[in-house]
Design an enzyme around this catalytic site. Structure first.
Site, PDB file in Angstrom:
ATOM      1  N   ARG A  77     -10.387  -0.762  15.081  1.00 49.45           N
ATOM      2  CA  ARG A  77     -10.436   0.127  13.727  1.00 49.45           C
ATOM      3  C   ARG A  77     -11.315   0.131  12.628  1.00 49.45           C
ATOM      4  O   ARG A  77     -12.059   0.301  11.937  1.00 49.45           O
ATOM      5  CB  ARG A  77      -8.760   0.352  13.650  1.00 49.45           C
ATOM      6  N   TYR A  99      13.829  31.454   5.329  1.00 47.85           N
ATOM      7  CA  TYR A  99      12.557  32.432   6.292  1.00 47.85           C
ATOM      8  C   TYR A  99      13.183  32.187   7.533  1.00 47.85           C
ATOM      9  O   TYR A  99      13.569  31.441   8.408  1.00 47.85           O
ATOM     10  CB  TYR A  99      11.762  31.442   5.855  1.00 47.85           C
ATOM     11  N   MET A 140      10.548  24.993   1.226  1.00 47.28           N
ATOM     12  CA  MET A 140       8.800  23.906   0.352  1.00 47.28           C
ATOM     13  C   MET A 140       9.934  23.159  -1.011  1.00 47.28           C
ATOM     14  O   MET A 140       9.639  21.212  -0.944  1.00 47.28           O
ATOM     15  CB  MET A 140       7.724  24.434  -0.336  1.00 47.28           C
ATOM     16  N   LYS A 142       1.007  -1.359  -0.140  1.00 47.25           N
ATOM     17  CA  LYS A 142       0.022   0.079  -0.516  1.00 47.25           C
ATOM     18  C   LYS A 142       0.472   1.020  -0.511  1.00 47.25           C
ATOM     19  O   LYS A 142       2.074   1.030   0.713  1.00 47.25           O
ATOM     20  CB  LYS A 142      -0.815  -0.344   1.591  1.00 47.25           C
TER      21      LYS A 142
HETATM   22  C1  LIG Z   1      -0.506  -2.056   6.894  1.00 42.61           C
HETATM   23  C2  LIG Z   1      -1.023  -3.674   7.741  1.00 42.61           C
HETATM   24  C3  LIG Z   1      -0.208  -4.170   7.229  1.00 42.61           C
HETATM   25  C4  LIG Z   1       1.586  -4.825   7.091  1.00 42.61           C
HETATM   26  O1  LIG Z   1       2.050  -3.835   8.655  1.00 42.61           O
HETATM   27  P1  LIG Z   1       3.522  -4.159   8.900  1.00 42.61           P
HETATM   28  O2  LIG Z   1       3.497  -3.124  10.333  1.00 42.61           O
HETATM   29  O3  LIG Z   1       3.805  -2.752   8.053  1.00 42.61           O
HETATM   30  O4  LIG Z   1       3.870  -5.138   8.163  1.00 42.61           O
HETATM   31  C5  LIG Z   1      -0.569  -6.070   8.015  1.00 42.61           C
HETATM   32  N1  LIG Z   1      -1.820  -5.278   8.314  1.00 42.61           N
HETATM   33  C6  LIG Z   1      -3.295  -4.297   7.676  1.00 42.61           C
HETATM   34  C7  LIG Z   1      -4.233  -4.688   7.778  1.00 42.61           C
HETATM   35  C8  LIG Z   1      -2.206  -3.458   7.957  1.00 42.61           C
HETATM   36  O5  LIG Z   1      -3.197  -2.340   7.482  1.00 42.61           O
END
Ligand SMILES: *Cc1c(COP(=O)(O)O)cnc(C)c1O
Length: 368
Positions: free
Chosen positions: A136, A264, A313, A38
């Site tokens: 969550r 700045y 920036m 992701k």
């Molecule tokens: C992001 C995520 C992971 C990966 O976690 P890491 O700590 O980066 O290994 C695994 N499971 C879910 C549901 C996540 O959101």
């Protein structure tokens, strides 16, 4: 390795292979590995990473959002892809792209079944998420009947896995809490698969879960940060190799006098004659203002140069008094001898936020 000529994030695919093999070695051979890619592969280069992971033999990929999965399909990635956090309006696009949803509430499960039926799917693979303490996303234990009734009421969707997510797998002080999450997950899963009459895959471990609770690997583990080279603790950091090195160059050098200021708000004022270098990287590239005013520094020809004044920036300035360097020289922001975890600490953050925050403006260069 060619020297940087502009700001670039170098991504070492050999380091990725090392991390992959290390994490694999932590769990039994028949445990599947889901590589979490992701957020552009934790801020690296998601397509390059996904191709390498395919070659390495990863069983699954995971992304957060449907669009991320669709982009991987467009790039020709064929591995199964779980979408951790789809919304109901994404479901047609998700099915069209052969992506597999995480279904975490009665609303999304119902909506997904409806979409799958409309598109005449048969046993479309879906992953049912349970909340065991992170609070969550996920069905609660009290909702297992809802899940059972919805799944038994359709042939369009079939549970490919049940999973949950640990809240504090890296924290030994929360060991009891984590063991309780694992225990709750097991109890929910067993009850539900016995009632359903088939057993989907089970998974709960993220990277720190793999390292600290390998006995809870079940059928699959999900690893993100570990693949990118971070273990959430020093001993593990030492066994993994960060895949990213953020480099830039010196655009210009100034010799300033006592009393002169830099940047700045005149946030840096020289107390003595000072040599400064201006670097083409700023908060729009992901180096936020927290790192300014000497809280962090960079490496130039192996020597530490603190950031002075406020991060701009597109630029930041460093103190290079006494450092032998010239315009055009390469600069390391993090990576190599300057571990990203240590750099992140100076900005009051963690490796996850630092690496995923490197903006898309920064060029990515894969090296193997
Ligand atoms: C992001 C995520 C992971 C990966 O976690 P890491 O700590 O980066 O290994 C695994 N499971 C879910 C549901 C996540 O959101």
């Amino acid at each position: 390795m060619p020297k940087a000529r502009e700001t670039v994030l170098e991504i070492d695919l050999n380091a990725l292979a090392h991390n992959y093999k290390y994490l694999r070695s932590k769990v039994a051979k028949d445990v599947k590995l889901m590589a979490v890619v992701k957020a552009f592969g934790y801020g690296s280069d998601v397509v390059g990473i996904a191709k390498k992971l395919t070659e390495l033999g990863a069983d699954y990929l995971a992304v957060a959002y449907t669009a991320e999965g669709a982009a991987l399909r467009k790039a020709g990635i064929e591995l199964p892809i779980m979408v951790l956090h789809p919304q109901s309006f994404n479901f047609e696009e998700l099915i069209e792209n052969c992506l597999e949803p995480s279904l975490y509430s009665e609303f999304v499960l119902k909506e997904f079944i409806e979409t799958a039926e409309k598109l005449k799917q048969k046993h479309y693979p879906a992953h049912i998420k349970f909340n065991t303490g992170l609070n969550r996303l996920g069905f609660s234990e009290a909702e297992t009947d809802v899940v059972k009734n919805l799944l038994t009421g359709t042939t369009a969707v079939k549970a490919k896995s049940f999973f949950s997510h640990l809240a504090a797998s890296e924290d030994w002080r929360e060991r009891e809490f984590t063991l309780n999450q694992i225990h709750t997950f097991k109890r929910i899963a067993i009850k539900l698969y016995e009632e359903l009459g088939y057993r989907p895959m089970l998974h709960i471990c993220n990277t720190s879960g793999i390292i600290n609770y390998p006995e809870a690997a079940f059928d699959m583990v999900r690893t993100g940060i570990g693949l990118y080279g971070f273990g959430n603790e020093e001993a593990e950091d030492n066994k993994l190799k960060p895949i990213g090195t953020l480099k830039t160059i010196i655009s210009q050098i100034h010799q300033i006098n006592k009393g002169d200021s830099v940047g700045y708000n005149r946030a840096f004022k020289a107390e003595k004659p000072t040599k400064t270098a201006t670097l083409p990287i700023g908060h729009a590239d992901g180096i936020n203002r927290q790192y300014g005013n000497r809280r962090a520094g960079v490496l130039i020809n192996g020597q530490y140069a603190p950031i002075i004044g406020n991060v701009c920036m597109d630029m930041l300035m460093v103190d290079i008094t006494g450092i032998d360097c010239e315009e055009g020289d390469e600069v390391i922001i993090f990576g190599g001898p300057q571990h990203a975890t240590k750099f992140a600490e100076k900005g009051n953050t963690i490796s996850y936020e630092l690496i995923t925050g490197i903006s898309q403006r920064v060029k990515r260069r894969l090296i193997e």
